[in-house]
Design a protein around this motif. Sequence first.
Motif, PDB file in Angstrom:
ATOM      1  N   HIS A 565      -6.233  10.547   4.409  1.00 32.18           N
ATOM      2  CA  HIS A 565      -4.841  10.111   4.586  1.00 32.18           C
ATOM      3  C   HIS A 565      -4.607   8.789   3.852  1.00 32.18           C
ATOM      4  O   HIS A 565      -3.578   8.610   3.184  1.00 32.18           O
ATOM      5  CB  HIS A 565      -4.530   9.923   6.073  1.00 32.18           C
ATOM      6  CG  HIS A 565      -4.580  11.181   6.869  1.00 32.18           C
ATOM      7  ND1 HIS A 565      -4.358  11.208   8.232  1.00 32.18           N
ATOM      8  CD2 HIS A 565      -4.816  12.465   6.512  1.00 32.18           C
ATOM      9  CE1 HIS A 565      -4.471  12.445   8.680  1.00 32.18           C
ATOM     10  NE2 HIS A 565      -4.760  13.224   7.648  1.00 32.18           N
ATOM     11  N   ALA A 566      -5.552   7.850   3.998  1.00 28.42           N
ATOM     12  CA  ALA A 566      -5.389   6.548   3.354  1.00 28.42           C
ATOM     13  C   ALA A 566      -5.318   6.695   1.836  1.00 28.42           C
ATOM     14  O   ALA A 566      -4.464   6.086   1.176  1.00 28.42           O
ATOM     15  CB  ALA A 566      -6.541   5.629   3.750  1.00 28.42           C
ATOM     16  N   GLU A 567      -6.229   7.498   1.272  1.00 29.13           N
ATOM     17  CA  GLU A 567      -6.241   7.669  -0.178  1.00 29.13           C
ATOM     18  C   GLU A 567      -5.029   8.445  -0.682  1.00 29.13           C
ATOM     19  O   GLU A 567      -4.725   8.413  -1.880  1.00 29.13           O
ATOM     20  CB  GLU A 567      -7.528   8.351  -0.619  1.00 29.13           C
ATOM     21  CG  GLU A 567      -8.713   7.424  -0.640  1.00 29.13           C
ATOM     22  CD  GLU A 567      -8.459   6.184  -1.486  1.00 29.13           C
ATOM     23  OE1 GLU A 567      -8.191   6.331  -2.692  1.00 29.13           O
ATOM     24  OE2 GLU A 567      -8.507   5.069  -0.944  1.00 29.13           O
ATOM     25  N   SER A 568      -4.340   9.121   0.233  1.00 26.30           N
ATOM     26  CA  SER A 568      -3.130   9.864  -0.141  1.00 26.30           C
ATOM     27  C   SER A 568      -1.867   9.091   0.215  1.00 26.30           C
ATOM     28  O   SER A 568      -0.786   9.668   0.281  1.00 26.30           O
ATOM     29  CB  SER A 568      -3.129  11.235   0.543  1.00 26.30           C
ATOM     30  OG  SER A 568      -4.274  11.979   0.160  1.00 26.30           O
ATOM     31  N   GLY A 569      -2.028   7.775   0.471  1.00 25.52           N
ATOM     32  CA  GLY A 569      -0.850   6.922   0.563  1.00 25.52           C
ATOM     33  C   GLY A 569      -0.599   6.216   1.870  1.00 25.52           C
ATOM     34  O   GLY A 569       0.276   5.342   1.931  1.00 25.52           O
ATOM     35  N   MET A 570      -1.321   6.540   2.965  1.00 26.90           N
ATOM     36  CA  MET A 570      -0.985   5.965   4.272  1.00 26.90           C
ATOM     37  C   MET A 570      -1.595   4.568   4.420  1.00 26.90           C
ATOM     38  O   MET A 570      -2.501   4.325   5.210  1.00 26.90           O
ATOM     39  CB  MET A 570      -1.424   6.885   5.415  1.00 26.90           C
ATOM     40  CG  MET A 570      -0.845   6.469   6.754  1.00 26.90           C
ATOM     41  SD  MET A 570      -1.074   7.687   8.076  1.00 26.90           S
ATOM     42  CE  MET A 570       0.419   8.670   7.883  1.00 26.90           C
ATOM     43  N   MET A 571      -1.078   3.651   3.616  1.00 30.69           N
ATOM     44  CA  MET A 571      -1.455   2.248   3.632  1.00 30.69           C
ATOM     45  C   MET A 571      -0.194   1.408   3.494  1.00 30.69           C
ATOM     46  O   MET A 571       0.790   1.833   2.878  1.00 30.69           O
ATOM     47  CB  MET A 571      -2.415   1.902   2.494  1.00 30.69           C
ATOM     48  CG  MET A 571      -3.787   2.532   2.587  1.00 30.69           C
ATOM     49  SD  MET A 571      -4.867   1.911   1.267  1.00 30.69           S
ATOM     50  CE  MET A 571      -6.452   2.553   1.778  1.00 30.69           C
ATOM     51  N   ALA A 572      -0.243   0.204   4.082  1.00 26.64           N
ATOM     52  CA  ALA A 572       0.865  -0.743   3.955  1.00 26.64           C
ATOM     53  C   ALA A 572       0.288  -2.141   3.864  1.00 26.64           C
ATOM     54  O   ALA A 572      -0.926  -2.348   4.025  1.00 26.64           O
ATOM     55  CB  ALA A 572       1.818  -0.613   5.142  1.00 26.64           C
ATOM     56  N   LEU A 573       1.148  -3.119   3.611  1.00 32.59           N
ATOM     57  CA  LEU A 573       0.730  -4.507   3.457  1.00 32.59           C
ATOM     58  C   LEU A 573       1.434  -5.396   4.479  1.00 32.59           C
ATOM     59  O   LEU A 573       2.623  -5.224   4.763  1.00 32.59           O
ATOM     60  CB  LEU A 573       1.053  -5.023   2.053  1.00 32.59           C
ATOM     61  CG  LEU A 573       0.383  -4.312   0.874  1.00 32.59           C
ATOM     62  CD1 LEU A 573       0.825  -4.948  -0.437  1.00 32.59           C
ATOM     63  CD2 LEU A 573      -1.137  -4.348   1.004  1.00 32.59           C
ATOM     64  N   LEU A 574       0.678  -6.346   5.026  1.00 30.74           N
ATOM     65  CA  LEU A 574       1.222  -7.467   5.789  1.00 30.74           C
ATOM     66  C   LEU A 574       1.028  -8.704   4.926  1.00 30.74           C
ATOM     67  O   LEU A 574      -0.106  -9.026   4.548  1.00 30.74           O
ATOM     68  CB  LEU A 574       0.493  -7.631   7.116  1.00 30.74           C
ATOM     69  CG  LEU A 574       0.665  -6.519   8.159  1.00 30.74           C
ATOM     70  CD1 LEU A 574      -0.288  -6.754   9.330  1.00 30.74           C
ATOM     71  CD2 LEU A 574       2.101  -6.470   8.651  1.00 30.74           C
ATOM     72  N   ALA A 575       2.118  -9.410   4.615  1.00 36.13           N
ATOM     73  CA  ALA A 575       2.041 -10.526   3.678  1.00 36.13           C
ATOM     74  C   ALA A 575       2.575 -11.798   4.324  1.00 36.13           C
ATOM     75  O   ALA A 575       3.725 -11.849   4.761  1.00 36.13           O
ATOM     76  CB  ALA A 575       2.821 -10.210   2.405  1.00 36.13           C
ATOM     77  N   TYR A 576       1.701 -12.816   4.387  1.00 35.82           N
ATOM     78  CA  TYR A 576       2.119 -14.125   4.888  1.00 35.82           C
ATOM     79  C   TYR A 576       3.082 -14.767   3.886  1.00 35.82           C
ATOM     80  O   TYR A 576       2.862 -14.718   2.670  1.00 35.82           O
ATOM     81  CB  TYR A 576       0.911 -15.020   5.102  1.00 35.82           C
ATOM     82  CG  TYR A 576       0.152 -14.759   6.376  1.00 35.82           C
ATOM     83  CD1 TYR A 576       0.192 -15.671   7.430  1.00 35.82           C
ATOM     84  CD2 TYR A 576      -0.613 -13.608   6.540  1.00 35.82           C
ATOM     85  CE1 TYR A 576      -0.515 -15.451   8.602  1.00 35.82           C
ATOM     86  CE2 TYR A 576      -1.322 -13.377   7.705  1.00 35.82           C
ATOM     87  CZ  TYR A 576      -1.277 -14.304   8.737  1.00 35.82           C
ATOM     88  OH  TYR A 576      -1.976 -14.074   9.896  1.00 35.82           O
ATOM     89  N   GLN A 577       4.129 -15.390   4.425  1.00 36.87           N
ATOM     90  CA  GLN A 577       5.099 -16.092   3.594  1.00 36.87           C
ATOM     91  C   GLN A 577       4.792 -17.589   3.629  1.00 36.87           C
ATOM     92  O   GLN A 577       4.367 -18.120   4.649  1.00 36.87           O
ATOM     93  CB  GLN A 577       6.521 -15.867   4.117  1.00 36.87           C
ATOM     94  CG  GLN A 577       6.873 -14.399   4.317  1.00 36.87           C
ATOM     95  CD  GLN A 577       6.836 -13.619   3.021  1.00 36.87           C
ATOM     96  OE1 GLN A 577       7.535 -13.981   2.079  1.00 36.87           O
ATOM     97  NE2 GLN A 577       6.057 -12.546   2.978  1.00 36.87           N
ATOM     98  N   ASN A 578       5.024 -18.295   2.517  1.00 31.20           N
ATOM     99  CA  ASN A 578       4.781 -19.740   2.467  1.00 31.20           C
ATOM    100  C   ASN A 578       5.760 -20.452   3.401  1.00 31.20           C
ATOM    101  O   ASN A 578       6.902 -20.052   3.523  1.00 31.20           O
ATOM    102  CB  ASN A 578       4.972 -20.258   1.043  1.00 31.20           C
ATOM    103  CG  ASN A 578       3.877 -19.714   0.116  1.00 31.20           C
ATOM    104  OD1 ASN A 578       2.769 -19.443   0.559  1.00 31.20           O
ATOM    105  ND2 ASN A 578       4.209 -19.582  -1.159  1.00 31.20           N
TER     106      ASN A 578
END
Length: 578
Positions: A565-578
């Motif tokens: 599933h992960a290799e087929s797209g089920m990933m997201a990002l959490l990004a800290y903001q400055n």
Amino acid sequence: MRPREDLREQHRHVPPVAHARLRPRPRPRPWPQPPTPDPAPVPAATAAAAAAARPRWTRRQVLAGGGAALGLGLVGVLGWKGAWAEARLGEARAALGDLGLPLPGLHGPGAAPASAGLAAGAGGGARTVRATLSAQPVTIDLGGPVVRTWAYGDALPGPLLRGRVGDTLEVAVRNHLPQATTVHWHGMAIPNPMDGVPNLTQQPIAPGAAMTYRFVLPHPGTYWYHPHVGVQLDRGLYGPLIVDDPADPGRYDAEFTVVLDDWLDGTGRTPDQVLQQLAGGMEMDMSGMSMGEAAGMASMRSAALGGDAGDVDYPHYLVNGRVPSAPVTLRARPGQRVRIRLLNAGADTAFRVALGGHRLTVTHSDGYPVRPVTVDSLLIAMGERYDLEVILGDGAFPLVAEAEGKGARGLAVVRTAGGAIPGAAAKPAELRGRLLRLSDLDAAPEAALPRQRLDRVHDMVLQGDMAGYRWTINGHSYDHLRPSDAPALPLRDGERLRLRFVNLSPMFHPMHVHGHTFQVRTAGSASGAGPRKDTVLVRPLETVVCDLAADNPGTWMAHCHNLYHAESGMMALLAYQN
């Protein structure tokens, strides 16, 4: 917006989706390292004087690093064979006899695998623990099936890495594979550049190249390491990582590390071929299958998982690198209290685990302590870890890892006395006894997140297009070559973030967040404040709510730990903001 108070929601049933039966490969079994020259004999009088002067070590001191100071090292894998291994075991018996320590089960005081290259600095303070991991093609015996695969060194699982809280772990990774690779330190809250995500936190390690990962071990617990490139994890590239707490009194007599896996590499196809086949769509040509194979494909279902039990029907399910017909043996003595560190390194399989003739007390989840709860069996999803305590009876007992919904199992033998080895088909009654539920678990007081106002809430909506085998979070399918194209969920250092994993798909998803742990908010638990975890199973049409302390700046992955599933797209990002 005020966060929802209903923390977990069940929705209407979704009809099952047809599965393709994928014919996989077997996995490796540990072999001893080449022998090193024995030291010159020590005169008996000198040995006696040294023994009299030797300080007394507790079992905890040895497990936490005293073994290294004694020149004993740490054993990473069971299944030693041959005269050399017997000689080393005899030396371990002699060295440990006066310490009152059990002989090694999966690991314990003994001879360190040469491939691990573990070395600790002298003294009682923080140390640097050094290791070398060589990712390479290798032939490994699974206990009958012999497979060609990729592994760290020549053993499965890979070398045990172990240190204490506050130690610096320094691991040199040498890539002898035909593909680029990385190493991810699963569950570890470490600096973002050390996280091992290709094209996001680092450039992948090219074939023939090397990289050194270096970070401080921040929290005690049971963790593991594996690649984060393609489907390399579904070969033999994984191993356990244990961080000891010097303040832990260690109220147990022996310790086993138990690694579960589903295996397909080396049985006629590679994980890359399986992914390619899945990407062709789940409605696949079954004309080459026997009636039994087609029936097995259709029967991969589990009520405990909410429906579909996975996408790949593996030929082998392993415990510590061994098939059930040649199980590894974990040794202790009757009446001993044993700690079992259990981790699921599989790619597509959840396991239901039980120990014949015993109940299991769950003490930790994903490295963090919980209020102890005693059950007959537990379900462990891919990427999860549980620490268990059990007081052993007298005899030989099957430790069974049933591949949930797949009609097969892995097996190890826990032996405290003589008796017949449990058969490969052993099915203890405890498998159908009380099953651990997420709502049974509450974080121990020292592990609970401090109370804090919520600063923001992010939903992660999990969906999948089964016909094209495309998996998404919030409608987006992650591109591993262009991670900057992924819409990142923002947060700021010091915030309290609520994540709501909303599964609108007919499959279960073990959701994992990098660089952090979260506290599950479980409806029905004693406090509503469930366990601290980094990986949580989300069943079909269910919502699981988790609170996270934003205290580790960087851009971090959050993804399903079903590898396909992960290799087929089920990933997201959490990004800290400055």
